[in-house]
Design a protein around this motif. Structure first.
Motif, PDB file in Angstrom:
ATOM      1  N   GLU A 127      48.545  38.024  44.356  1.00  0.00           N
ATOM      2  CA  GLU A 127      48.624  39.263  43.604  1.00  0.00           C
ATOM      3  C   GLU A 127      48.779  38.961  42.125  1.00  0.00           C
ATOM      4  O   GLU A 127      49.663  38.219  41.711  1.00  0.00           O
ATOM      5  CB  GLU A 127      49.800  40.098  44.106  1.00  0.00           C
ATOM      6  CG  GLU A 127      49.794  41.491  43.547  1.00  0.00           C
ATOM      7  CD  GLU A 127      50.753  42.407  44.283  1.00  0.00           C
ATOM      8  OE1 GLU A 127      51.259  43.316  43.616  1.00  0.00           O
ATOM      9  OE2 GLU A 127      50.999  42.187  45.463  1.00  0.00           O
ATOM     10  N   GLY A 128      47.905  39.521  41.319  1.00  0.00           N
ATOM     11  CA  GLY A 128      47.972  39.358  39.876  1.00  0.00           C
ATOM     12  C   GLY A 128      47.156  38.216  39.323  1.00  0.00           C
ATOM     13  O   GLY A 128      46.995  38.114  38.119  1.00  0.00           O
ATOM     14  N   ASP A 129      46.614  37.337  40.147  1.00  0.00           N
ATOM     15  CA  ASP A 129      45.744  36.254  39.677  1.00  0.00           C
ATOM     16  C   ASP A 129      44.319  36.786  39.567  1.00  0.00           C
ATOM     17  O   ASP A 129      43.450  36.482  40.382  1.00  0.00           O
ATOM     18  CB  ASP A 129      45.785  35.065  40.635  1.00  0.00           C
ATOM     19  CG  ASP A 129      47.123  34.363  40.651  1.00  0.00           C
ATOM     20  OD1 ASP A 129      47.833  34.444  39.633  1.00  0.00           O
ATOM     21  OD2 ASP A 129      47.452  33.741  41.668  1.00  0.00           O
ATOM     22  N   THR A 130      44.088  37.585  38.547  1.00  0.00           N
ATOM     23  CA  THR A 130      42.854  38.360  38.452  1.00  0.00           C
ATOM     24  C   THR A 130      41.609  37.487  38.464  1.00  0.00           C
ATOM     25  O   THR A 130      40.686  37.735  39.239  1.00  0.00           O
ATOM     26  CB  THR A 130      42.880  39.228  37.179  1.00  0.00           C
ATOM     27  OG1 THR A 130      44.039  40.054  37.220  1.00  0.00           O
ATOM     28  CG2 THR A 130      41.651  40.091  37.074  1.00  0.00           C
TER      29      THR A 130
ATOM     30  N   ASN B 121      41.071  35.755  41.883  1.00  0.00           N
ATOM     31  CA  ASN B 121      40.640  36.721  42.891  1.00  0.00           C
ATOM     32  C   ASN B 121      39.200  37.171  42.650  1.00  0.00           C
ATOM     33  O   ASN B 121      38.443  37.367  43.600  1.00  0.00           O
ATOM     34  CB  ASN B 121      41.578  37.928  42.898  1.00  0.00           C
ATOM     35  CG  ASN B 121      42.966  37.550  43.361  1.00  0.00           C
ATOM     36  OD1 ASN B 121      43.153  36.644  44.151  1.00  0.00           O
ATOM     37  ND2 ASN B 121      43.953  38.245  42.834  1.00  0.00           N
ATOM     38  N   ALA B 122      38.819  37.322  41.385  1.00  0.00           N
ATOM     39  CA  ALA B 122      37.443  37.698  41.068  1.00  0.00           C
ATOM     40  C   ALA B 122      36.468  36.600  41.465  1.00  0.00           C
ATOM     41  O   ALA B 122      35.387  36.883  41.993  1.00  0.00           O
ATOM     42  CB  ALA B 122      37.314  38.007  39.579  1.00  0.00           C
TER      43      ALA B 122
ATOM     44  N   GLU C 243      43.999  41.191  44.930  1.00  0.00           N
ATOM     45  CA  GLU C 243      44.612  41.491  43.636  1.00  0.00           C
ATOM     46  C   GLU C 243      45.861  42.338  43.773  1.00  0.00           C
ATOM     47  O   GLU C 243      46.864  42.095  43.111  1.00  0.00           O
ATOM     48  CB  GLU C 243      43.602  42.199  42.723  1.00  0.00           C
ATOM     49  CG  GLU C 243      44.129  42.580  41.369  1.00  0.00           C
ATOM     50  CD  GLU C 243      44.426  41.393  40.480  1.00  0.00           C
ATOM     51  OE1 GLU C 243      45.142  41.573  39.491  1.00  0.00           O
ATOM     52  OE2 GLU C 243      43.947  40.277  40.754  1.00  0.00           O
TER      53      GLU C 243
ATOM     54  N   ASP D 103      43.630  48.337  38.957  1.00  0.00           N
ATOM     55  CA  ASP D 103      43.614  46.879  39.025  1.00  0.00           C
ATOM     56  C   ASP D 103      42.552  46.406  40.016  1.00  0.00           C
ATOM     57  O   ASP D 103      41.856  45.419  39.777  1.00  0.00           O
ATOM     58  CB  ASP D 103      44.979  46.337  39.440  1.00  0.00           C
ATOM     59  CG  ASP D 103      46.064  46.620  38.420  1.00  0.00           C
ATOM     60  OD1 ASP D 103      45.732  46.704  37.217  1.00  0.00           O
ATOM     61  OD2 ASP D 103      47.233  46.780  38.829  1.00  0.00           O
TER      62      ASP D 103
ATOM     63  N   ARG E   7      39.194  46.899  38.379  1.00  0.00           N
ATOM     64  CA  ARG E   7      38.981  45.901  37.333  1.00  0.00           C
ATOM     65  C   ARG E   7      38.611  44.539  37.922  1.00  0.00           C
ATOM     66  O   ARG E   7      37.659  43.900  37.484  1.00  0.00           O
ATOM     67  CB  ARG E   7      40.225  45.775  36.449  1.00  0.00           C
ATOM     68  CG  ARG E   7      40.009  44.834  35.269  1.00  0.00           C
ATOM     69  CD  ARG E   7      41.221  44.706  34.367  1.00  0.00           C
ATOM     70  NE  ARG E   7      42.357  44.172  35.098  1.00  0.00           N
ATOM     71  CZ  ARG E   7      43.486  44.843  35.335  1.00  0.00           C
ATOM     72  NH1 ARG E   7      43.617  46.069  34.907  1.00  0.00           N
ATOM     73  NH2 ARG E   7      44.477  44.282  35.993  1.00  0.00           N
ATOM     74  N   VAL E   8      39.341  44.092  38.952  1.00  0.00           N
ATOM     75  CA  VAL E   8      39.037  42.785  39.530  1.00  0.00           C
ATOM     76  C   VAL E   8      37.709  42.836  40.296  1.00  0.00           C
ATOM     77  O   VAL E   8      36.964  41.860  40.323  1.00  0.00           O
ATOM     78  CB  VAL E   8      40.196  42.267  40.414  1.00  0.00           C
ATOM     79  CG1 VAL E   8      40.271  43.002  41.729  1.00  0.00           C
ATOM     80  CG2 VAL E   8      40.062  40.771  40.663  1.00  0.00           C
TER      81      VAL E   8
ATOM     82  N   ASN F 133      41.731  47.641  47.430  1.00  0.00           N
ATOM     83  CA  ASN F 133      43.079  48.067  47.083  1.00  0.00           C
ATOM     84  C   ASN F 133      43.543  49.180  48.005  1.00  0.00           C
ATOM     85  O   ASN F 133      44.697  49.202  48.437  1.00  0.00           O
ATOM     86  CB  ASN F 133      43.106  48.525  45.622  1.00  0.00           C
ATOM     87  CG  ASN F 133      44.495  48.804  45.139  1.00  0.00           C
ATOM     88  OD1 ASN F 133      45.020  49.890  45.372  1.00  0.00           O
ATOM     89  ND2 ASN F 133      45.086  47.825  44.476  1.00  0.00           N
TER      90      ASN F 133
END
Length: 127
Positions: free
Chosen positions: A3-6, A9-10, A39, A45, A48-49, A117
């Motif tokens: 989570e948060g490692d954009t 993850n992309a 993500e 979020d 975005r990812v 998500n």
């Protein structure tokens, strides 16, 4: 991958898109969904990812279009008679194809990020 490692993850979503593109239709949707699921965060979020996953996947596909363009340009350079209608139609197909490919990748990837998500937080699948 977390989570948060954009960017990570992309890239995972883009790799999934590239690997499955020969077997599964609508793979940018699946790649964006994977990226959005990993993500976490809010819905934006995920979008975005997913969109970033589409950009990375599109960059991978852009290599293919560049190769096709180089071969088309080389053909037209060696066969000057083909520069007339064939050259104009080839250029038109290349431009329209590029615009449609960009819309396909980015639109489906962003939608996939939103869906990933949604699956993570609003369904029992993500538990």
């Amino acid at each position: 991958m977390g989570e948060g490692d954009t960017f990570v993850n992309a890239v995972i979503g883009a790799v999934a898109t590239a690997l499955l593109s020969g077997f599964v239709p609508l793979t940018p949707l699946l790649g964006g969904c994977i990226a959005g699921y990993f993500e976490g965060g809010e819905r934006d979020d995920g979008v975005r990812v997913g969109l970033l996953s589409g950009v990375v996947g599109l960059a991978i596909s852009l290599v293919f279009f560049i190769i096709v363009f180089v071969f088309l340009a080389a053909f037209l350079a060696f066969v000057p008679e083909a520069l007339g209608l064939f050259g104009a139609m080839g250029l038109l197909v290349l431009v329209v194809g590029t615009v449609m490919t960009v819309a396909y990748f980015l639109g489906l990837s962003a939608l996939g990020g939103w869906l990933g998500n949604y699956v993570r937080y609003d369904t029992t699948i993500g538990d």
